[in-house]
Structures are given as structure tokens and as C-alpha cells.
Design an enzyme around this catalytic site. Structure first.
Site, PDB file in Angstrom:
ATOM      1  N   ASP A  36       0.824  -1.201   0.000  1.00 37.00           N
ATOM      2  CA  ASP A  36       0.000   0.000   0.000  1.00 37.00           C
ATOM      3  C   ASP A  36       0.864   1.259   0.000  1.00 37.00           C
ATOM      4  O   ASP A  36       1.936   1.306   0.608  1.00 37.00           O
ATOM      5  CB  ASP A  36      -0.893  -0.012   1.240  1.00 37.00           C
ATOM      6  N   GLU A  70       0.974  -0.464  -5.212  1.00 38.90           N
ATOM      7  CA  GLU A  70       0.026   0.619  -5.440  1.00 38.90           C
ATOM      8  C   GLU A  70       0.875   1.887  -5.535  1.00 38.90           C
ATOM      9  O   GLU A  70       1.189   2.521  -4.523  1.00 38.90           O
ATOM     10  CB  GLU A  70      -0.989   0.724  -4.298  1.00 38.90           C
TER      11      GLU A  70
END
Length: 635
Positions: free
Chosen positions: A318, A371
């Protein structure tokens, strides 16, 4: 009751301490934390924690009525580790560390390496052990290791928030357990034809509304859903059903909770002291000190822990962009340049490369996904070429451009034609994964269906068209749960999906559409064998902006090509001529307007002969309104 001063010093192998100091102890979670063992003929638990700047460290828990100064831990050489053996401690007991800093202040801290933790609002660790589950997925693991990372295989991922996919109909507990999810989620995802389930973070966290991204216990699966063994059983059953399991992992930041990692021994131990490097202004969280070996080792061993102990098939990292840039979301004079005067976070970059190298070496076939929302070069390229070493990169540009285009009234799409063609200028610069994730259906953004323009029929047709375009486009696929139902409401993490929509034909149509798209993806090699090079894609026509029509073929050397044609207007196009890869007869195998999806059933039911056209071939089609068609040669 354990008597005072009954803890005993423990011995650590010098090589273990050396690896820890070097930041390369991949099994660090077996060294630190709480582990059952036997010492001096007595059974109990060994406790160990890294707190190099503490004046003293004590163990406290329900076994001594939370007395903070009764059970001391002892320094282990100059390693900064404090450890002790405590006999007669049983499994499932709550505990914390009582840490006295240099100023004499006492702080209760949760064990950073706890293998299990109590359900919120409690934050204590729970004494547990590692080796208490018998796996039955060896065939899956053997094939994964044998095959390695295969970029030429079909991958479609169903993204899940475990706490809100479904909710129990009875009882006081608000969440389905991993055991209950195993009986419902696994067959559901398998029936839809997805290849993987990806969970939002499953590590223990105190705040439900953080969805797991504000991690509290990095090594403890959330007790909301059961025990660590329950999670292992769920993953085991996934593998037995030919489903991979991916996990969101959050090394970009950590919360400031007083019981957590922050100022752990009274100093900035896991984070930078200077807020210009050590705090995220947007999230109000700390940033890990990636340049400190012991901190880096904490994160690396944690990543490998989920792969080794839980057989996870890959990690989605993330907020990678926030790790790469020192000036991420900061104004001038709010960040500190690197040693060369640049904005790149050199320590984080080195950590990311070491992370990907370790994962790929220790667990061949496991994947990592970034990401990463900027144009950083080489995110999914090998580290030995200067890349970051991820297997895949989320294609945030494709997602933003596609959603922006789809939200336009069709009358304006002709003036924004390049919004969809632009992605092909960079489609093969990385190993891209196309995401329609949870981030696009929350925080006031609305559900995907509600973003679409027009009346109800047009909204539904537009969304079916978007899904078809996504599956046809080069790159692996990810879809957030509920999107296959065509939800009107944006995602609510405190409820469950709108399962009542299954009562409506149009919404069952979305479910069937996703199932059919996955079937085309998995059955047609042209759809996946060359996802990452130009040989797998050819434009047929990208110039018809007046009619907002696009056409391309997906190709492979050893199978039939697929012809995809997209009509982004609500007008039926009769006898529309489009280029095709070769002559002969072509058969429609997918049409997003088909009646099985509750479309208007403007289809091409019969085989169609291609005809010669200059140096190539063309085919005359009926294009459905706001529809996509896919054809294959049958001669």
C-alpha cells in the site's frame, strides 16, 4: 499466581543476534515475541523485545494481575534485546511489556511480535504458538514454486474486506469468522471464475473504520475473524480449490497509539524523530525509519512471515508513492532532501528492493504488487536492472482515465477520445494490473454504477461496457467486492454488500457478466499470454472519435486472435465496418448487451464472413448501444 522475580535469563545464539543487527534475520519473529519453550526442565514461554534505550523492561499480564514491576526481562548482550523465560505460562494468556524509559517514565506497550492479540478495544498480546496447523496444500505450493512467476497466465482478482462482505444473520458477533467465510466466500469466488482473492489488511488493528490500514499488531491475524489457525485453514481450502490468496500489507506508515510502536522505548525507535521525515501530514501517522537495520528487519521478517507461516501467495504493498518521495504531500521546507539534494527516499528505495528480492528468493512464485500512483520508472522491473523489483504495478492512470471518460455523457465522449487510447502509449512499460478497487467506491465517490451517466438502463449498460473494456485491455484484473452486483450504494464497511440486489434481473446480469468475462479470460490464450508486450495487442481502429468506437485485437502465436469492438454511444450501429486480423468466418462469443445480462439483445448471432479490403480484411457488424462485442475466427 507467578511469584515475584521468577523470570530467568535466556540464551540467544550469537549468529541470530548478528543477523538481527545486520537486518537480515528472515525468521526474526521466531526470535522475538512470545514463544513456548522448555528451560531447566520447566515448560513455559520465552519473551523477548527490542528496546535498546530502555532503563528497564518488565513483563506484565493477567498471570500476575498486571503488576508492572514484578517480572523483569534481562538485557541480551549489547543487542538492545531484553528477554526472559517464565515457567508455567499457558497458551491464550494476555500480556504486555512494561517499559521504563531513561527519564523513569513507565509505558505499557503491546508486543510488536505478538502472534495473536485480543479483540478491540483491548490491545494486549496473547501467548500463542506457530506450529499448530497441519497443511494440505503441498501440491499447490509445489506447482507455485515449479512454475515461478508466470506473467503469461490469466489473473483476475476479487478484492475483499473480510468484515463487510457478509454479516452474520444471528448472534452478537458482528463479523463472519474465517471458518464461515470458507464455506461461503470460497465457492462464491470460484463460481465467478476469479483466480485470486485479495484481502484488505488482515493484521490486527484497533479501529474498524481503518479497514486494517492502521495496523496495530503486524504478526497477529485479526481476532475479529477467529484464530491464526482459522486463517490458515481458510487459505488451505482456497489452495485446494485452485484459488490464490493475496494480502494487502502496509509498511508505509504506522499509527501513533501510545501502546504501539511509536516512541517505543521512550525514543524514536521505529520512526524518525524529525517530523519532516518521521510523520505523514495527511494521515497523522509515523513513518518507519527504513535505514535502521533492526526496523528494516522487523518489516522484512513480517512480510516473509505471512508468506511462510500462512502460505499467502503475494503481497500488495500500500501507498508505495508515499515511501518513494521525501516530499510526498509536503509543502516547501516541510521535507529534508536526500544526501544528493534530491526528493527520492533512498533508504525506502533500498528497503523496497531488498523486500522484493527476499520474497522472490525465499518464495519462488509469490508475487508483489505496488500501489504506486506516479510515473516512477521500473516499478515492476528486476532490481538488477535498476528497477524496484515488484511483480506488478497497479495502473492508476488507466483507472483514472477510464472512469473519467465513462462518467461523461456520451455526447461529450467524442471530444475525449484519447482518454481511452492514451493508456496504450505506456501499457507495456510496466507489468500493469488494472484495478477497480475499494478506493473508487467510498468516501463520497459513489458506487461504480452511480458514476455512470444517463437513465437507469444507460447507467447499467455503461457499467457493463466498462467491465468488458477492462477485461479486454492488456493487463491483469482486480475488482472490488460488490462491483459484480452493480451496487447503487457506495461501499459501507460497517454493513454488508447489498445482497438483496440478486432479486433483480439487471443486477444478476452484472454477476453473470463478470462470470462470463472471467470465462473468456481463462479459456482464450490471446487474452493473457502476451499481456506485457505489443505482440499481444493490435489496434484495428482508434480513429473513429465521431462515433466513439474503438476496436482492437488480442493476439497470441499459438491460438486464435480475438476481435473486440466497443461502442461508447447509446446508438445502435448497423452494418458497421471494422478491420479484423484475417479473413474467414467470425463468431460472436461475448456481447455485453446480451439478454442474459438484461441488455437489449442487439447481437450478432450468426457467423459473419470477413471480406477483403485493400491489403487487409474487414467485417460488417451490428454494434449494440453502449456495448462491447468479442468475436473469434471459426475457420
Amino acid at each position: 499466581m507467578i511469584k515475584a522475580n521468577s523470570t530467568r535469563p535466556v540464551y540467544f545464539e550469537p549468529f541470530d543476534l548478528y543477523l538481527f543487527g545486520e537486518g537480515k534475520h528472515w525468521d526474526l519473529y521466531k526470535l522475538l515475541g512470545a514463544h513456548p519453550c522448555e528451560q531447566d526442565g520447566l515448560k513455559g514461554y520465552r519473551f523477548a523485545v527490542w528496546a535498546p534505550n530502555a532503563r528497564a523492561v518488565h513483563l506484565t499480564g493477567e498471570f500476575n494481575n498486571w503488576n508492572h514491576a514484578e517480572l523483569p526481562l534481562y538485557p541480551v548482550g549489547s543487542s538492545g534485546i531484553w528477554a526472559a523465560f517464565l515457567p508455567n505460562i499457558k497458551k491464550s494468556q494476555l500480556y504486555k511489556f512494561s517499559i521504563t524509559d531513561q527519564a523513569g517514565n513507565v509505558n505499557y506497550k503491546a508486543d510488536p511480535y505478538a502472534l495473536f492479540a485480543e479483540l478491540r478495544p483491548g490491545v494486549s498480546g496473547i501467548t500463542w504458538d506457530l506450529d499448530n496447523y497441519k497443511w494440505n496444500d503441498q501440491n499447490w505450493l509445489n506447482q507455485r514454486e515449479k512454475n515461478g512467476i508466470q506473467l503469461n497466465k490469466p489473473i483476475s482478482i476479487y478484492e475483499v474486506h473480510a468484515g463487510s462482505w457478509r454479516r452474520p444473520k444471528q448472534g452478537l458477533h458482528p463479523f463472519l469468522s474465517f471458518k464461515e467465510l470458507a464455506h461461503s466466500l470460497i465457492p462464491y469466488v470460484k463460481d465467478l471464475g476469479f483466480t485470486h482473492i485479495e484481502f484488505l489488511p488482515l493484521a490486527e488493528h484497533p479501529l474498524d473504520q481503518s479497514w486494517g490500514y492502521q495496523t496495530g499488531h503486524y504478526f497477529a491475524p485479526s481476532s475479529r475473524f477467529g484464530t491464526p489457525e482459522d486463517l490458515k485453514e481458510f487459505i488451505d481450502l482456497c489452495h485446494q480449490n485452485e484459488l490464490g490468496v493475496l494480502l494487502d500489507w502496509v509498511p508505509a506508515h504506522f499509527p501513533k497509539d501510545s501502546w504501539g510502536l511509536g516512541r517505543f522505548d521512550g525514543t524514536a525507535l521505529y520512526e524518525h524523530l524529525d517530523p519532516k521525515k518521521g510523520e505523514h501530514p495527511d494521515w497523522g501517522t509515523y513513518i518507519f525509519n527504513y535505514g535502521r537495520n533492526e526496523v528494516k528487519n522487523f518489516l522484512l521478517s513480517n512480510a516473509l512471515y505471512w508468506l511462510k507461516e500462512f502460505h499467502i501467495d503475494g503481497l500488495r504493498i500500500d501507498a508505495v508513492a508515499s515511501m518513494l518521495y521525501l516530499d510526498y504531500s509536503r509543502k516547501e521546507n516541510e521535507w529534508i532532501p536526500n544526501k544528493y539534494g534530491g526528493r527520492e527516499n533512498l533508504e525506502a528505495i533500498d528497503f523496497i528492493r531488498e523486500l522484493n528480492t527476499a520474497i522472490h528468493q525465499e518464495h519462488p512464485g509469490a508475487v508483489t504488487m505496488a500501489e504506486e500512483s506516479t510515473d516512477w520508472a521500473g516499478v515492476s522491473r528486476p532490481t538488477y536492472t535498476g528497477g524496484l523489483g515488484f511483480t506488478y504495478k497497479w495502473n492508476m492512470g488507466w483507472m483514472h482515465d477510464s472512469l473519467k471518460y465513462m462518467q461523461l455523457d456520451p455526447i461529450y465522449r467524442s471530444h475525449n477520445h484519447n482518454s481511452l487510447t492514451f493508456s496504450m502509449l505506456y501499457a507495456f512499460s510496466e507489468n500493469f494490473l488494472l484495478p477497480l478497487s475499494h478506493d473508487e467506491v467510498v468516501h463520497g465517490k459513489g458506487a461504480l454504477l452511480s458514476k455512470m451517466p444517463g437513465d437507469i438502463w444507460q447507467k447499467q449498460a455503461n457499467l457493463r461496457l466498462l467491465y468488458a473494456y477492462m477485461w479486454a485491455h492488456p493487463g491483469k484484473k482486480l475488482l472490488f467486492m460488490g462491483s459484480e452486483l452493480g451496487q447503487w450504494n457506495e461501499w459501507n464497511s460497517e454493513g454488508e454488500l447489498d445482497w438483496v440486489l440478486f432479486d433483480f434481473k439487471s443486477h444478476r446480469g452484472f454477476h453473470t457478466l463478470i462470470k462470463d468475462l472471467n470465462a473468456v479470460l481463462r479459456s482464450e490464450p490471446a487474452m493473457y499470454q502476451h499481456d506485457y508486450d505489443w505482440s499481444g495487442f493490435s489496434w484495428m481502429d482508434f480513429s473513429d472519435h465521431n462515433n466513439s468506437i474503438y476496436s482492437f485485437s488480442r493476439n497470441t502465436n499459438n491460438a486464435k486472435p480475438l476481435l473486440w469492438v466497443f461502442n461508447f454511444t447509446p446508438i445502435v450501429r448497423y452494418n458497421y465496418h471494422v478491420n479484423c486480423p484475417h479473413g474467414g468466418r467470425w463468431q460472436e462469443i461475448f456481447n455485453s448487451d446480451h439478454e442474459r445480462y438484461d441488455g437489449s439483445n442487439v447481437t450478432n448471432p450468426n457467423p459473419i464472413n470477413a471480406f477483403d479490403y485493400y491489403a487487409g480484411h474487414r467485417i460488417a457488424l451490428t454494434l449494440p448501444p453502449l456495448g462491447a462485442v468479442c468475436l473469434v475466427p471459426i475457420d
